[in-house]
Design a protein around this motif. Sequence first.
Motif, PDB file in Angstrom:
ATOM      1  N   SER B 231       1.120  -1.195   0.208  1.00 52.76           N
ATOM      2  CA  SER B 231      -0.007   0.184  -0.279  1.00 52.76           C
ATOM      3  C   SER B 231       0.648   1.491   0.167  1.00 52.76           C
ATOM      4  N   PHE B 232       0.857   1.968  -0.501  1.00 53.41           N
ATOM      5  CA  PHE B 232       1.373   3.381  -0.970  1.00 53.41           C
ATOM      6  C   PHE B 232       1.045   4.015   0.657  1.00 53.41           C
ATOM      7  N   THR B 233       0.052   4.532   0.997  1.00 56.59           N
ATOM      8  CA  THR B 233      -0.461   5.185   2.075  1.00 56.59           C
ATOM      9  C   THR B 233       0.401   4.116   3.288  1.00 56.59           C
ATOM     10  N   GLN B 234       0.791   2.739   3.371  1.00 56.30           N
ATOM     11  CA  GLN B 234       0.926   2.368   4.370  1.00 56.30           C
ATOM     12  C   GLN B 234       2.040   2.391   4.670  1.00 56.30           C
ATOM     13  N   ALA B 235       3.112   3.288   3.585  1.00 56.83           N
ATOM     14  CA  ALA B 235       4.571   2.829   3.043  1.00 56.83           C
ATOM     15  C   ALA B 235       5.058   4.626   2.978  1.00 56.83           C
ATOM     16  N   ASP B 236       3.886   5.597   3.633  1.00 61.06           N
ATOM     17  CA  ASP B 236       4.285   6.954   3.571  1.00 61.06           C
ATOM     18  C   ASP B 236       4.459   7.411   3.182  1.00 61.06           C
ATOM     19  N   ALA B 237       4.310   6.917   1.283  1.00 61.57           N
ATOM     20  CA  ALA B 237       4.585   7.485   0.082  1.00 61.57           C
ATOM     21  C   ALA B 237       3.819   8.899   0.194  1.00 61.57           C
ATOM     22  N   VAL B 238       4.930   9.911  -0.833  1.00 62.28           N
ATOM     23  CA  VAL B 238       4.379  11.239  -1.049  1.00 62.28           C
ATOM     24  C   VAL B 238       3.798  11.414  -2.380  1.00 62.28           C
ATOM     25  N   ALA B 239       2.673  11.172  -2.504  1.00 65.64           N
ATOM     26  CA  ALA B 239       1.766  11.630  -4.015  1.00 65.64           C
ATOM     27  C   ALA B 239       2.598  12.853  -4.716  1.00 65.64           C
ATOM     28  N   VAL B 240       2.560  12.628  -6.345  1.00 60.98           N
ATOM     29  CA  VAL B 240       3.065  13.781  -6.528  1.00 60.98           C
ATOM     30  C   VAL B 240       2.621  14.522  -7.740  1.00 60.98           C
ATOM     31  N   MET B 241       1.032  14.068  -6.890  1.00 60.33           N
ATOM     32  CA  MET B 241      -0.149  14.610  -7.759  1.00 60.33           C
ATOM     33  C   MET B 241      -2.206  13.990  -7.303  1.00 60.33           C
ATOM     34  N   LYS B 242      -2.907  14.983  -7.882  1.00 62.34           N
ATOM     35  CA  LYS B 242      -3.293  14.061  -7.657  1.00 62.34           C
ATOM     36  C   LYS B 242      -4.719  14.617  -8.653  1.00 62.34           C
ATOM     37  N   ALA B 243      -5.598  13.093  -9.112  1.00 57.45           N
ATOM     38  CA  ALA B 243      -6.964  13.242 -10.222  1.00 57.45           C
ATOM     39  C   ALA B 243      -7.597  12.886  -9.373  1.00 57.45           C
ATOM     40  N   GLY B 245      -9.315  13.421  -7.055  1.00 56.87           N
ATOM     41  CA  GLY B 245      -9.566  13.276  -5.573  1.00 56.87           C
ATOM     42  C   GLY B 245      -7.771  11.482  -5.344  1.00 56.87           C
ATOM     43  N   ILE B 246      -7.721  11.431  -6.569  1.00 56.83           N
ATOM     44  CA  ILE B 246      -6.914  10.230  -6.509  1.00 56.83           C
ATOM     45  C   ILE B 246      -5.482  10.520  -6.507  1.00 56.83           C
ATOM     46  N   PRO B 247      -5.097   9.954  -5.527  1.00 58.79           N
ATOM     47  CA  PRO B 247      -3.460   9.975  -5.414  1.00 58.79           C
ATOM     48  C   PRO B 247      -2.731   9.141  -6.040  1.00 58.79           C
ATOM     49  N   ILE B 248      -1.640   9.824  -6.937  1.00 56.73           N
ATOM     50  CA  ILE B 248      -0.805   9.198  -7.875  1.00 56.73           C
ATOM     51  C   ILE B 248       0.609   9.314  -6.763  1.00 56.73           C
ATOM     52  N   TYR B 249       0.965   8.124  -7.455  1.00 59.18           N
ATOM     53  CA  TYR B 249       2.880   7.942  -7.440  1.00 59.18           C
ATOM     54  C   TYR B 249       3.755   7.784  -7.857  1.00 59.18           C
ATOM     55  N   ARG B 250       5.052   7.839  -8.093  1.00 59.25           N
ATOM     56  CA  ARG B 250       5.847   8.168  -9.305  1.00 59.25           C
ATOM     57  C   ARG B 250       7.390   7.257  -9.017  1.00 59.25           C
ATOM     58  N   ASP B 251       7.967   6.843  -9.777  1.00 54.23           N
ATOM     59  CA  ASP B 251       9.019   6.272 -11.062  1.00 54.23           C
ATOM     60  C   ASP B 251       9.655   6.087 -11.753  1.00 54.23           C
ATOM     61  N   LYS B 255      15.698   3.106 -18.008  1.00 51.34           N
ATOM     62  CA  LYS B 255      14.533   4.122 -18.989  1.00 51.34           C
ATOM     63  C   LYS B 255      12.985   4.343 -18.266  1.00 51.34           C
ATOM     64  N   TYR B 256      12.455   3.612 -18.054  1.00 53.99           N
ATOM     65  CA  TYR B 256      10.806   3.299 -17.465  1.00 53.99           C
ATOM     66  C   TYR B 256      10.389   3.991 -16.531  1.00 53.99           C
ATOM     67  N   GLU B 257       9.494   5.061 -16.893  1.00 55.43           N
ATOM     68  CA  GLU B 257       8.480   6.069 -15.801  1.00 55.43           C
ATOM     69  C   GLU B 257       7.258   5.308 -15.565  1.00 55.43           C
ATOM     70  N   ILE B 258       6.934   4.963 -14.304  1.00 50.46           N
ATOM     71  CA  ILE B 258       6.104   4.232 -13.605  1.00 50.46           C
ATOM     72  C   ILE B 258       5.236   5.249 -12.833  1.00 50.46           C
ATOM     73  N   ALA B 259       3.922   5.043 -13.123  1.00 50.76           N
ATOM     74  CA  ALA B 259       3.128   5.618 -11.992  1.00 50.76           C
ATOM     75  C   ALA B 259       2.232   4.989 -11.385  1.00 50.76           C
ATOM     76  N   GLY B 260       1.577   5.480 -10.105  1.00 45.90           N
ATOM     77  CA  GLY B 260       0.823   3.865  -9.825  1.00 45.90           C
ATOM     78  C   GLY B 260      -0.302   4.696  -8.892  1.00 45.90           C
ATOM     79  N   PHE B 261      -1.040   3.601  -8.896  1.00 46.12           N
ATOM     80  CA  PHE B 261      -1.912   4.196  -7.622  1.00 46.12           C
ATOM     81  C   PHE B 261      -3.608   2.867  -7.472  1.00 46.12           C
ATOM     82  N   GLU B 262      -4.097   3.140  -6.047  1.00 39.63           N
ATOM     83  CA  GLU B 262      -4.453   1.807  -5.914  1.00 39.63           C
ATOM     84  C   GLU B 262      -5.843   2.029  -4.805  1.00 39.63           C
ATOM     85  N   SER B 263      -6.575   1.011  -5.222  1.00 46.38           N
ATOM     86  CA  SER B 263      -7.813   1.333  -4.793  1.00 46.38           C
ATOM     87  C   SER B 263      -7.959   0.177  -3.408  1.00 46.38           C
ATOM     88  N   ASP B 264      -9.137  -0.109  -2.750  1.00 46.79           N
ATOM     89  CA  ASP B 264      -8.766  -1.235  -1.937  1.00 46.79           C
ATOM     90  C   ASP B 264      -7.505  -2.477  -1.832  1.00 46.79           C
TER      91      ASP B 264
END
Lengths: 190, 299
Positions: B231-243, B245-251, B255-264
């Motif tokens: 879980s991103f929230t349990q890992a204390d991740a900082v979202a780079v943006m919200k779409a 209201g859905i937090p999106i995380y990235r790294d 050479k690969y760009e990854i964006a992730g978001f989660e449901s339950d």
Amino acid sequence: MLLGRKVESGEFEAVAVPHLNDLYRTAVRLVRDPTEAQDLVQQVYLQAWKAFHRFEPGTNCRAWLFKILINEVRHYRRRWFSAKTVPEAEQSFEETLAFEPPVPEHLQDEEVLAALDEVPREFREVILLADVQEFSYKEIAEMLGIPVGTVMSRLSRGRKQLGVKLAKYANANGVGRKVREEDSYESVEL
Amino acid sequence: MNPLNFNNRSCERSRPYFDAYLDHELPVETHQDVQQHIVSCEDCARVLEGRDRMKHLVRSAVTKEEAPLELTAALRERFRSERPSFFAYDTARWMMAAAAVLILAIAGVAALRWDRVMGFGADDSVFQTVSARVQEILRVGLVDHLHCAILAEKWKGFVSFDEIKANTRRSALGPQFIDLVPAVGSKLGSDYKIVDGHRCTANNREYIHLILTGNEDRIVSLVITEKNNESFTQADAVAVMKASGIPIYRDRQGKYEIAGFESDKYIAYVVSNLDRDSNLNVASALAPIVYRHLHRLEV
């Protein structure tokens, strides 16, 4: 490519780990010792990981890993058995038979594996690579560093020996009788 | 064995080819010759059937053996702790690498100074570090992108929506996810084309995977997998943006760009060879529809 590729551990895992079971199975059957097989497979992954910057995506990673495994098994044998070169096995009793005994239909896996383990290693090697791992003759020839014709003759001799050994296991354990019992059981079920 | 048949020239001529015939290694003409002989010779057909059965017996017995779990765990541990030896490269390559690093360092400093002069680089998230745990969660999506889209080169193929829908094998998206295909397609418009949609397994984990391509060899994967205590929230991740209201995380990994978001219960990823902002654009366009879809499955 002069500098090789930049290596990503995630990429390596994604490409190499799916072949773990296949490598382990082959190693177990080649050295007939699960503990040694685990060490060999770890060694294979270590070698592959070190050389992964030279691996070209899109080429056959599985064949590459198996080639490393074959080399590791050879090192292992040299270390423990001081076998400098392995001469082509002499013609066995099984190969001199003019007929091919029918291959039994119902054998326990343990019996099949025991029969396979009795086949000389250089024949067992090609049987595992061709029949279990389904590599082409050309791929096997490249892995083992032998001509395709030698792959074919080893495979043919190995299968013939294995066929006779399987028939012996079947006869020793009365498999013919078991087959009939299973058939009748199935017909009752139907 | 019928001795008359065994002495038949045709049997003698065909049998040396039986192994290569079974392995589909014969030239077409020879394959046909053997095939013709088998049709007319019961003895040889029986021999061939026996050899084929032997192949299956061996394959079935050998493949039942599974690598012990401790071996898998030990390997994963080694991948994480060991890096390929720097000295695996020869001296010339080492010198080239050192020169390249120096040039990149100079270029990097110059770029940073230029950004400040031009007023760019105000977005703190550019300099934000991503924790190892969050990197690990995001890598779960990258693994499948690499597995199917890149290494299996599925991005080069094209499977139409009708074919994706008609798939009834284990790789079928199934009724739960098939509706995502047109939804994603219409959301991204003509910039991207969906070239594949399937269910797959990589590193013992099941994924739902849509592959999209765009101009200039842009390759984008939408990857969905069930959470496995991540879980991103349990890992204390900082979202780079919200779409929506859905937090999106990235790294960025390699050479690969990854964006992730989660449901339950699920994590969804957009993985691509795009730059950071373009990948986030795709992720923010897809996040609301994908999230709604996953939420519907959960309730």
